[in-house]
Design a protein around this motif. Structure first.
Motif, PDB file in Angstrom:
ATOM      1  N   TYR A  13       0.830  -1.206   0.000  1.00 12.84           N
ATOM      2  CA  TYR A  13       0.000   0.000   0.000  1.00 12.84           C
ATOM      3  C   TYR A  13       0.867   1.261   0.000  1.00 12.84           C
ATOM      4  O   TYR A  13       0.570   2.232  -0.687  1.00 12.84           O
ATOM      5  CB  TYR A  13      -0.925   0.036   1.215  1.00 12.84           C
ATOM      6  N   ALA A  14       1.935   1.236   0.770  1.00 11.16           N
ATOM      7  CA  ALA A  14       2.836   2.390   0.830  1.00 11.16           C
ATOM      8  C   ALA A  14       3.481   2.644  -0.524  1.00 11.16           C
ATOM      9  O   ALA A  14       3.549   3.790  -0.991  1.00 11.16           O
ATOM     10  CB  ALA A  14       3.896   2.186   1.907  1.00 11.16           C
ATOM     11  N   PHE A  15       3.967   1.581  -1.172  1.00  9.42           N
ATOM     12  CA  PHE A  15       4.569   1.751  -2.499  1.00  9.42           C
ATOM     13  C   PHE A  15       3.534   2.231  -3.505  1.00  9.42           C
ATOM     14  O   PHE A  15       3.830   3.073  -4.350  1.00  9.42           O
ATOM     15  CB  PHE A  15       5.213   0.441  -2.987  1.00  9.42           C
ATOM     16  N   ARG A  16       2.305   1.713  -3.428  1.00  9.91           N
ATOM     17  CA  ARG A  16       1.256   2.152  -4.348  1.00  9.91           C
ATOM     18  C   ARG A  16       1.002   3.650  -4.170  1.00  9.91           C
ATOM     19  O   ARG A  16       0.880   4.397  -5.140  1.00  9.91           O
ATOM     20  CB  ARG A  16      -0.032   1.376  -4.118  1.00  9.91           C
ATOM     21  N   THR A  17       0.941   4.106  -2.932  1.00 15.10           N
ATOM     22  CA  THR A  17       0.686   5.516  -2.654  1.00 15.10           C
ATOM     23  C   THR A  17       1.812   6.402  -3.188  1.00 15.10           C
ATOM     24  O   THR A  17       1.555   7.405  -3.862  1.00 15.10           O
ATOM     25  CB  THR A  17       0.518   5.734  -1.135  1.00 15.10           C
TER      26      THR A  17
END
Length: 61
Positions: free
Chosen positions: A6-10
């Protein structure tokens, strides 16, 4: 592992938005531009249903 994805997607969505003015939330498409090899490994683990497991060591960064 899911919070990491999720962090990388954001982050990658934000970078893509700043560069192109378009929102792209598909992590596979975003990684095509970022070319982070370890991210592909994480996505593969997630797709295999093993996201609850500990990450294997070492992770190529």
């Amino acid at each position: 592992m899911k919070p990491l994805l999720y962090a990388f997607r954001t982050v990658l969505t934000g970078l893509h938005l700043l560069r192109t003015g378009q929102v792209e939330a598909n992590l596979g498409a975003l990684n095509a531009g970022a070319r982070l090899p370890f991210l592909e490994d994480l996505m593969t683990l997630k797709r295999s249903g093993r996201e609850a497991e500990l990450l294997p060591e070492p992770l190529d960064v």
